[in-house]
Design a protein around this motif. Structure first.
Motif, mmCIF file in Angstrom:
data_model
loop_
_atom_site.group_PDB
_atom_site.id
_atom_site.type_symbol
_atom_site.label_atom_id
_atom_site.label_comp_id
_atom_site.label_asym_id
_atom_site.label_seq_id
_atom_site.Cartn_x
_atom_site.Cartn_y
_atom_site.Cartn_z
ATOM 1 N N LEU A 1 -9.252 -12.402 63.516
ATOM 2 C CA LEU A 1 -9.195 -11.377 62.230
ATOM 3 C C LEU A 1 -9.107 -12.377 61.169
ATOM 4 O O LEU A 1 -9.443 -11.738 59.776
ATOM 5 C CB LEU A 1 -7.984 -10.442 62.452
ATOM 6 C CG LEU A 1 -7.984 -9.450 63.197
ATOM 7 C CD1 LEU A 1 -6.583 -8.520 63.328
ATOM 8 C CD2 LEU A 1 -9.252 -8.517 63.439
ATOM 9 N N ALA A 2 -8.438 -13.385 61.011
ATOM 10 C CA ALA A 2 -8.311 -14.207 59.885
ATOM 11 C C ALA A 2 -8.629 -15.548 60.266
ATOM 12 O O ALA A 2 -7.963 -16.557 60.457
ATOM 13 C CB ALA A 2 -6.705 -14.191 59.422
ATOM 14 N N THR B 1 4.026 -2.883 64.993
ATOM 15 C CA THR B 1 3.506 -4.208 64.458
ATOM 16 C C THR B 1 4.163 -5.446 65.181
ATOM 17 O O THR B 1 3.760 -6.555 65.289
ATOM 18 C CB THR B 1 4.218 -4.497 62.912
ATOM 19 O OG1 THR B 1 5.535 -4.428 62.880
ATOM 20 C CG2 THR B 1 3.573 -3.367 62.213
ATOM 21 N N THR C 1 -2.826 -8.806 65.747
ATOM 22 C CA THR C 1 -3.383 -7.811 64.714
ATOM 23 C C THR C 1 -2.583 -7.602 63.354
ATOM 24 O O THR C 1 -3.292 -8.037 62.117
ATOM 25 C CB THR C 1 -3.714 -6.548 65.388
ATOM 26 O OG1 THR C 1 -4.522 -6.595 66.435
ATOM 27 C CG2 THR C 1 -4.238 -5.634 64.347
ATOM 28 N N SER C 2 -1.194 -7.639 63.401
ATOM 29 C CA SER C 2 -0.511 -7.430 62.620
ATOM 30 C C SER C 2 -0.588 -8.646 61.412
ATOM 31 O O SER C 2 -0.806 -8.740 60.274
ATOM 32 C CB SER C 2 1.154 -7.097 62.839
ATOM 33 O OG SER C 2 1.034 -6.133 63.674
ATOM 34 N N THR D 1 -3.816 -9.511 59.844
ATOM 35 C CA THR D 1 -4.177 -8.537 58.801
ATOM 36 C C THR D 1 -3.428 -9.228 57.497
ATOM 37 O O THR D 1 -3.759 -8.925 56.327
ATOM 38 C CB THR D 1 -3.591 -6.977 59.358
ATOM 39 O OG1 THR D 1 -4.608 -6.687 60.111
ATOM 40 C CG2 THR D 1 -4.011 -6.087 58.003
ATOM 41 N N SER E 1 -4.995 -12.211 56.219
ATOM 42 C CA SER E 1 -6.277 -11.804 55.430
ATOM 43 C C SER E 1 -5.937 -11.138 54.010
ATOM 44 O O SER E 1 -6.602 -11.636 53.120
ATOM 45 C CB SER E 1 -7.272 -11.006 56.411
ATOM 46 O OG SER E 1 -7.584 -11.500 57.529
ATOM 47 N N LYS E 2 -5.056 -10.437 54.106
ATOM 48 C CA LYS E 2 -4.808 -9.743 52.667
ATOM 49 C C LYS E 2 -4.301 -10.902 51.841
ATOM 50 O O LYS E 2 -4.441 -10.802 50.626
ATOM 51 C CB LYS E 2 -3.703 -8.574 52.983
ATOM 52 C CG LYS E 2 -4.296 -7.375 53.603
ATOM 53 C CD LYS E 2 -3.320 -6.370 53.593
ATOM 54 C CE LYS E 2 -3.869 -4.878 54.537
ATOM 55 N NZ LYS E 2 -2.791 -4.047 54.656
#
Length: 489
Positions: free
Chosen positions: A75-76, A427, A466-467, A470, A473-474
């Motif tokens: 994801l990142a 999370t 995932t947590s 995410t 990435s933010k």
């Protein structure tokens, strides 16, 4: 004031925080994604830029930790991820299922039904936990990454190779492909939180005099039942439910049972009777296969009972009663009728002509006769009806005395750990410390045998990864937007 290591004075802790690096140890200031040649020639401004990169330290290189690192890095991609394992990576995965690796269970796909296979966690896991990433998702993931799976009759899922190396190699190769840093032979002994809210993780290597500090935005604890994880959690305000063994075999007092070692029963119903439980708990009655060993009883039925009664058995020093129904599909009155008919219709010796309807092997039938003090050379016609009634009762309610626990080598599982009430299951983040996450057996979650413990690891690791991915990435996006604003001003 941020928490400090108990062994560091404030000045020393601050110094540790200043010299902590994203990954590279011994004071090198660049992340693992930057080549050494670039690092050596980089100006101090570049070093400061590297220190600002988002980073994750995963403590523990088991199923949950490696799976989470892959998910977070997917994801990142710019997230620096390091997994620190004190032993060998995925060692439990390698030996599980007799070296075949029982990846998950394919017969319990609906979340509430799946959750009922977790003696610790079944209430909490009935919600969104398995809906986020359940057995089907796990199977699809491995299939998509080149590991073909098969589901056996009892629901257990294995690689078609029947070799755990297929799973181990898949996970480690994918982690390396993505750029995850895998560091074995090192242990994490604690972490402080600096003034900026970043973790300063203390890393040690026991084989040599080695101590270093790694700076990280996020920490995931996935240490299984290791004391390392419990200590880390306690340092950050978590309580620990004392761990006790789960999934073990029963040692039985009757030494004559050893004569039946190797005899298996495809279907029995066994009830565990514990002093600490007054009322009958439905989970303490299980139906399924059972195996006689040289020290007692094993098989899926016994292992499930050991899991559901783990804490009470520990408190009672593994002393209990086990009542076994060897022919659960036949009512006791029908058992008596069959025995009486056999007495009337057969003139052979008792040991040579026993009721086939019971589906029992000859060795067990001989053991039963011995328990009833009956000579196998007796003829059926001479067996008193009182003995037949006693035999029927014993077949339906045979009581064994449990005097200890054995070891189930395929799975090493404990009940206990960080309470689920202290993390957010959506999370996997700690409710005590921001950006601290947990997954796997370090939590007070354990499943019965059949692939359920690995599924807990996959699901928890996926949610945590995932947590973290995410969040990273933010954060990276915000930094890029801030840079663009500065350039435009």
């Amino acid at each position: 004031m941020p928490p400090q290591w108990p062994w560091l004075q404030p000045a020393a802790a601050a110094a540790a925080a200043r010299r902590a690096t994203p990954f590279v140890l011994r004071g090198r200031r660049c992340s693992s994604s930057v080549p050494a040649s670039v690092c050596a020639s980089a100006p101090s401004g570049h070093a400061r830029e590297q220190e600002d990169e988002q980073s994750l330290v995963v403590v523990g290189g088991g199923a949950a930790g490696v799976y989470a690192s892959i998910r977070a890095k997917t994801l990142a991609p710019h997230l620096n991820v390091v997994v620190i394992e004190k032993g060998k990576f995925l060692s439990k995965v390698k030996i599980s299922g007799g070296g075949r690796c029982n990846v998950t269970n394919g017969h319990h796909l609906e979340p509430s039904g799946l959750a009922r296979n977790y003696p610790r966690g079944y209430k909490e896991l009935r919600g969104s936990f398995f809906r986020t990433h359940g057995p089907q998702d796990t199977m699809h993931w491995f299939s998509d990454h080149g590991v073909e799976l098969k589901t056996e009759e009892d629901g257990r899922v294995f690689p078609v190779t029947d070799n755990s190396a297929s799973v181990v190699d898949c996970l480690l190769n994918e982690a390396r492909r993505l750029g995850v840093s895998l560091q074995a032979g090192k242990s994490v002994s604690g972490a402080s939180v600096d003034a900026n809210g970043k973790f300063v993780v203390k890393v040690e290597k026991r084989t040599i005099d080695f101590v270093d500090y790694i700076s990280a935005n996020y920490v995931l604890v996935a240490t299984g039942s290791s004391q390392q994880g419990y200590s880390f959690a306690a340092q950050h305000g978590h309580s620990i439910i004392p761990p006790v063994p789960s999934l073990f075999t029963f040692k039985i007092a009757d030494k004559r049972l050893a004569d039946l070692s190797g005899v298996s029963f495809t279907r029995v119903t066994a009830k565990l009777m514990l002093d600490g439980i007054q009322k009958s708990a439905p989970e303490l009655t299980q139906t399924g296969p059972m195996l006689v060993t040289h020290w007692g009883l094993s098989g899926p039925v016994v292992l499930r009972l050991s899991a559901w009664g783990a804490r009470e058995l520990y408190q009672d020093k593994y002393q209990a009663k086990l009542v076994v129904d060897f022919i659960p599909d036949i009512h006791i009155e029908d058992v008596k009728r069959i025995l009486f008919q056999h007495k009337d219709q057969h003139k052979n010796k008792v040991n040579n002509a026993f009721p086939k309807e019971f589906g029992l092997v000859k060795r067990f039938w001989g053991f039963l006769l011995e328990q009833e003090s009956l000579d196998g050379d007796m003829h059926w016609a001479t067996v008193p009806k009182s003995h037949l009634n006693a035999m029927a009762l014993r077949l339906k309610q045979w009581m064994f005395e449990v005097v200890g626990k054995g070891q189930f080598k395929d799975e090493f599982v404990t009940a206990g750990g960080v309470p689920l009430s202290e993390i957010s299951l959506s999370t996997m983040e700690s409710k005590k410390q921001p950006n601290l996450f947990f997954a796997g057996e370090v939590l007070n979650v354990d499943g019965v045998t059949g692939g359920f413990n690995f599924q807990n690891a996959w699901t928890g690791g996926y949610i945590a990864g995932t947590s973290i991915g995410t969040l990273a990435s933010k954060s990276i996006l915000k930094e890029e937007q801030a840079c663009l604003q500065l350039q435009g001003s």
